[in-house]
Write a protein that holds these residues in place. Sequence first.
Motif, PDB file in Angstrom:
ATOM      1  N   ILE A  19       0.830  -1.209   0.000  1.00 16.09           N
ATOM      2  CA  ILE A  19       0.000   0.000   0.000  1.00 16.09           C
ATOM      3  C   ILE A  19       0.868   1.265   0.000  1.00 16.09           C
ATOM      4  N   ARG A  20       2.036   1.161   0.633  1.00 17.81           N
ATOM      5  CA  ARG A  20       2.927   2.328   0.676  1.00 17.81           C
ATOM      6  C   ARG A  20       3.497   2.652  -0.703  1.00 17.81           C
ATOM      7  N   PHE A  21       3.650   1.660  -1.550  1.00 18.94           N
ATOM      8  CA  PHE A  21       4.330   1.862  -2.829  1.00 18.94           C
ATOM      9  C   PHE A  21       3.379   1.853  -4.034  1.00 18.94           C
ATOM     10  N   ILE A  22       2.157   1.421  -3.839  1.00 20.83           N
ATOM     11  CA  ILE A  22       1.228   1.256  -4.967  1.00 20.83           C
ATOM     12  C   ILE A  22       0.848   2.609  -5.569  1.00 20.83           C
TER      13      ILE A  22
ATOM     14  N   PHE B  47      15.756  -1.270  -1.914  1.00 19.67           N
ATOM     15  CA  PHE B  47      15.860  -1.846  -0.573  1.00 19.67           C
ATOM     16  C   PHE B  47      14.767  -1.240   0.278  1.00 19.67           C
ATOM     17  N   ILE B  48      13.797  -2.063   0.667  1.00 19.33           N
ATOM     18  CA  ILE B  48      12.710  -1.553   1.490  1.00 19.33           C
ATOM     19  C   ILE B  48      12.483  -2.510   2.667  1.00 19.33           C
ATOM     20  N   ASP B  49      11.760  -2.051   3.673  1.00 12.66           N
ATOM     21  CA  ASP B  49      11.529  -2.837   4.896  1.00 12.66           C
ATOM     22  C   ASP B  49      12.865  -3.392   5.418  1.00 12.66           C
ATOM     23  N   ASP B  50      12.865  -4.651   5.884  1.00 13.66           N
ATOM     24  CA  ASP B  50      14.098  -5.205   6.457  1.00 13.66           C
ATOM     25  C   ASP B  50      15.224  -5.353   5.422  1.00 13.66           C
ATOM     26  N   GLY B  51      14.900  -5.181   4.167  1.00 15.86           N
ATOM     27  CA  GLY B  51      15.933  -5.241   3.124  1.00 15.86           C
ATOM     28  C   GLY B  51      17.051  -4.237   3.335  1.00 15.86           C
ATOM     29  N   VAL B  52      16.758  -3.132   4.014  1.00 14.82           N
ATOM     30  CA  VAL B  52      17.799  -2.122   4.236  1.00 14.82           C
ATOM     31  C   VAL B  52      18.930  -2.669   5.117  1.00 14.82           C
ATOM     32  N   TYR B  53      18.627  -3.676   5.937  1.00 17.99           N
ATOM     33  CA  TYR B  53      19.672  -4.268   6.789  1.00 17.99           C
ATOM     34  C   TYR B  53      20.767  -4.957   5.968  1.00 17.99           C
ATOM     35  N   ARG B  88      13.377   5.759   2.356  1.00 17.73           N
ATOM     36  CA  ARG B  88      13.700   6.594   3.513  1.00 17.73           C
ATOM     37  C   ARG B  88      12.948   6.137   4.770  1.00 17.73           C
ATOM     38  N   GLN B  89      11.660   5.843   4.607  1.00 19.26           N
ATOM     39  CA  GLN B  89      10.867   5.444   5.770  1.00 19.26           C
ATOM     40  C   GLN B  89      11.420   4.175   6.428  1.00 19.26           C
ATOM     41  N   SER B  90      11.840   3.216   5.591  1.00 19.32           N
ATOM     42  CA  SER B  90      12.383   1.970   6.150  1.00 19.32           C
ATOM     43  C   SER B  90      13.655   2.233   6.942  1.00 19.32           C
ATOM     44  N   LEU B  91      14.492   3.143   6.439  1.00 17.80           N
ATOM     45  CA  LEU B  91      15.720   3.511   7.163  1.00 17.80           C
ATOM     46  C   LEU B  91      15.361   4.159   8.491  1.00 17.80           C
ATOM     47  N   GLU B  92      14.483   5.159   8.426  1.00 23.36           N
ATOM     48  CA  GLU B  92      14.165   5.937   9.625  1.00 23.36           C
ATOM     49  C   GLU B  92      13.493   5.094  10.699  1.00 23.36           C
ATOM     50  N   GLU B  93      12.589   4.201  10.255  1.00 19.51           N
ATOM     51  CA  GLU B  93      11.907   3.336  11.226  1.00 19.51           C
ATOM     52  C   GLU B  93      12.904   2.485  12.009  1.00 19.51           C
ATOM     53  N   VAL B 105      24.003   5.004  -2.251  1.00 19.76           N
ATOM     54  CA  VAL B 105      22.637   4.711  -2.689  1.00 19.76           C
ATOM     55  C   VAL B 105      21.891   6.020  -2.864  1.00 19.76           C
ATOM     56  N   GLU B 106      20.726   5.902  -3.463  1.00 15.51           N
ATOM     57  CA  GLU B 106      19.845   7.051  -3.561  1.00 15.51           C
ATOM     58  C   GLU B 106      18.699   6.807  -2.585  1.00 15.51           C
ATOM     59  N   VAL B 107      18.570   7.673  -1.594  1.00 15.53           N
ATOM     60  CA  VAL B 107      17.486   7.521  -0.621  1.00 15.53           C
ATOM     61  C   VAL B 107      16.260   8.265  -1.145  1.00 15.53           C
ATOM     62  N   LEU B 108      15.156   7.545  -1.285  1.00 12.78           N
ATOM     63  CA  LEU B 108      13.953   8.124  -1.890  1.00 12.78           C
ATOM     64  C   LEU B 108      12.733   7.918  -1.005  1.00 12.78           C
ATOM     65  N   GLU B 109      11.734   8.751  -1.231  1.00 11.04           N
ATOM     66  CA  GLU B 109      10.447   8.558  -0.565  1.00 11.04           C
ATOM     67  C   GLU B 109       9.759   7.334  -1.184  1.00 11.04           C
ATOM     68  N   SER B 110       8.879   6.706  -0.390  1.00  7.49           N
ATOM     69  CA  SER B 110       8.189   5.503  -0.877  1.00  7.49           C
ATOM     70  C   SER B 110       7.457   5.762  -2.193  1.00  7.49           C
ATOM     71  N   ALA B 111       6.816   6.930  -2.280  1.00 11.91           N
ATOM     72  CA  ALA B 111       6.031   7.226  -3.485  1.00 11.91           C
ATOM     73  C   ALA B 111       6.924   7.294  -4.729  1.00 11.91           C
ATOM     74  N   GLU B 112       8.154   7.809  -4.542  1.00 14.04           N
ATOM     75  CA  GLU B 112       9.068   7.893  -5.691  1.00 14.04           C
ATOM     76  C   GLU B 112       9.505   6.494  -6.124  1.00 14.04           C
ATOM     77  N   ILE B 113       9.775   5.636  -5.145  1.00 16.97           N
ATOM     78  CA  ILE B 113      10.140   4.254  -5.486  1.00 16.97           C
ATOM     79  C   ILE B 113       8.953   3.568  -6.168  1.00 16.97           C
ATOM     80  N   GLY B 114       7.750   3.858  -5.665  1.00 18.84           N
ATOM     81  CA  GLY B 114       6.546   3.310  -6.282  1.00 18.84           C
ATOM     82  C   GLY B 114       6.431   3.679  -7.753  1.00 18.84           C
ATOM     83  N   LYS B 115       6.760   4.923  -8.066  1.00 17.69           N
ATOM     84  CA  LYS B 115       6.698   5.366  -9.462  1.00 17.69           C
ATOM     85  C   LYS B 115       7.733   4.632 -10.307  1.00 17.69           C
TER      86      LYS B 115
END
Lengths: 97, 126
Positions: A19-22, B47-53, B88-93, B105-115
């Motif tokens: 949902i965050r990326f869709i 790299f999102i969620d635990d993937g950032v590890y 970015r959110q995954s890193l910050e969390e 790396v390029e740190v991006l907002e979720s919406a940008e990665i979504g695009k």
Amino acid sequence: MLHTINQSPFRGDSLTSCIRFIQADDPILFMEDGIYAVQHGNKFNEIISNLSKTNPIYALSPDIKARGIQNVLAEVKQIDYDGFVELVENHQVNSWL
Amino acid sequence: MREEDGEIIKDFMYVMRRAPHGTIYTYEGLEMVLISAAFDQDISIAFIDDGVYSLLKDQDTEDLQIKGFVKTFKALDGYDVEKLYVDRQSLEERGLSEDDLIVDVEVLESAEIGKLMAKQDVVIHN
């Protein structure tokens, strides 16, 4: 792009991450254990209802039937394997495993 | 998708969503990255969620007796895999920042990665 969710939302983060990326208008299909996300009365109802305002939502009926889920959210369109094939024909697939 | 010298080149995005050493997914995912890069495909990794590890500095798997993949990540450049995106959110969390990561790396907002995801020919989650 078609997003598929096949994990129970109670077990993993596939649904919330998806949902965050869709993107708006991208269809999302719940299948296998992902089906548990669309049962009426659970804690994900609000998330799914909100999502349905921007994205078409589908669930695979053989997987619903197999799990004995009777009360699927009204916003969710139930499709069979032919419908699944049609979606896959028309979209790139992003499987949130 | 485009054609270059008669070869079809597709845009592949590999999505790393799991922590590195608990499962085989990250290892296998990296193998796929290298194989598709060898076939001159246009590769990016998100790299999102635990993937950032997977990108954390100071990983030392010697005592686990597995090879680890920090060196592989550092070598991606040599395979022309240069598009590494981090959510970015995954890193910050996780209380992390770009300085904690082993590669540029390029740190991006979720919406940008979504695009970016939406533009791919193939998206594969690991």
